[in-house]
Design an enzyme around this catalytic site. Sequence first.
Site, mmCIF file in Angstrom:
data_model
loop_
_atom_site.group_PDB
_atom_site.id
_atom_site.type_symbol
_atom_site.label_atom_id
_atom_site.label_comp_id
_atom_site.label_asym_id
_atom_site.label_seq_id
_atom_site.Cartn_x
_atom_site.Cartn_y
_atom_site.Cartn_z
ATOM 1 N N HIS A 269 -3.242 -20.822 3.285
ATOM 2 C CA HIS A 269 -3.307 -19.608 3.172
ATOM 3 C C HIS A 269 -2.196 -18.504 3.488
ATOM 4 C CE1 HIS A 269 -6.525 -19.612 5.360
ATOM 5 N NE2 HIS A 269 -6.539 -18.579 5.990
ATOM 6 N N ARG A 279 -3.647 -2.585 5.464
ATOM 7 C CA ARG A 279 -5.009 -3.706 4.821
ATOM 8 C C ARG A 279 -5.421 -3.700 5.943
ATOM 9 N NH1 ARG A 279 -4.577 -9.039 4.382
ATOM 10 N NH2 ARG A 279 -6.589 -9.225 3.198
HETATM 11 C C1 OGA Z 1 -6.375 -15.666 9.396
HETATM 12 C C2 OGA Z 1 -6.229 -15.721 7.755
HETATM 13 C C3 OGA Z 1 -5.809 -13.568 6.084
HETATM 14 C C4 OGA Z 1 -6.201 -12.344 5.929
HETATM 15 O O1 OGA Z 1 -6.574 -14.356 10.290
HETATM 16 O O2 OGA Z 1 -6.983 -16.686 9.598
HETATM 17 O O3 OGA Z 1 -5.988 -15.876 7.442
HETATM 18 O O4 OGA Z 1 -5.804 -12.094 5.209
HETATM 19 N N1 OGA Z 1 -5.746 -13.695 7.507
HETATM 20 O O5 OGA Z 1 -5.639 -11.302 6.621
HETATM 21 NI NI NI Z 2 -6.390 -18.026 8.048
#
Ligand code: OGA
Ligand code: NI
Length: 362
Positions: A269, A279
């Site tokens: 991700h 955000r």
């Molecule tokens: C994380 C992460 C995603 C987000 O902190 O490991 O994947 O949307 N964050 O902040």
């Molecule tokens: Ni993450």
Amino acid sequence: MNTELDHLIPMDFKNAVQVPDTHTWVDFACINSSSSDEYVPLIDLEDPQVVEKIKMACENWGVFQVTNHGVPMELIAEIEHQARRFFALPREQKLLTLRSPDSPTGYGIVPISRVFNSLMWMEGFTMSGSPVEHVRRVWPQDYSPFCTAFDDYQEPMMGLAIKITSLIFKSLGLSNEDVEWFNPKSTEAFLHLNSYPKCPDPTHALGMVAHTDSSLITLLYQSNTDRGLQVIGPNHNWVDVEPISDAIVVNLSDLLQIISNGRFKSVTHRAIVSEAHHRISIPFFFGPKIDVNISSPLKLIKGGDFPMYRPISWKEYREIKGVHFDKALEAVRFNSVVVEKDNAQTTGDEAPLGGKVKALEV
Ligand code: OGA
Ligand code: NI
């Protein structure tokens, strides 16, 4: 390559009118890359078929959102409010709580940043244990609303993480005896606050680079502002994880891939940024006690299969992740060649680490 300190101190986003070279990411297709006709599974935890639904989501996606999770919305709203209050402070004040290179607690950029040449469009506040000592430096009299919000939020999140982990184990057909290293009365969690300020050019900046988390699962609340979190979906393209106001995102992470013997994948991700919205996201990284060894139960290995990964603790795995980053899972496979190969490469490239092994909190 930036210096070690550059990788801890966020820039002054408030006054940014353009994305500086230090924060420019040229080689990723950003805003238009997500697919609009695929949706991350949304699961009602009170659904009678919850185990079956979780199983499908874990097999196909490695990520899902849950509703009816039992975490009071007031507590979520309050921690988001406190996070916004903190990140709205003048930069000099936030820097009073700066994390030191060897500490997991305080203000700064997330540690994965060290691995890349370009910096990310984000600032974070990472926490292991109580934030009191740090928060007092910015609010000497008025630290308790922040700390109370923090404590109040962690309690139901811990309960939710234990519940979802147990449902995932059930979906794998595992009994309590199969996972005796997992003691619901003795677990570990790290809470982070991530802030992604408005960005003048989101097509050339990145909030958080693509990665997997090193935990067992990560529960993530994201503010209901705009798109931001994206995952690699079943068709191997980026898919938005749409903010849903009463839902919490569940990411499967590296330790779960190890335990399930590769049956459930740790989801890749990243976070993109927006021109219109500031955000906030609040990940809760959850796992077993940090020094307990975990391994895939025999049940998941028999039948001609073989164990893919060696037994390992979260603590040791975090250290390996600090060195090998996206090759960490490969490095803990039985008969891995990654460790030797990468050690040969580290001398020059990893100079900013000062030759030390340090854990990443992702
Ligand atoms: C994380 C992460 C995603 C987000 O902190 O490991 O994947 O949307 N964050 O902040
Ligand atoms: Ni993450």
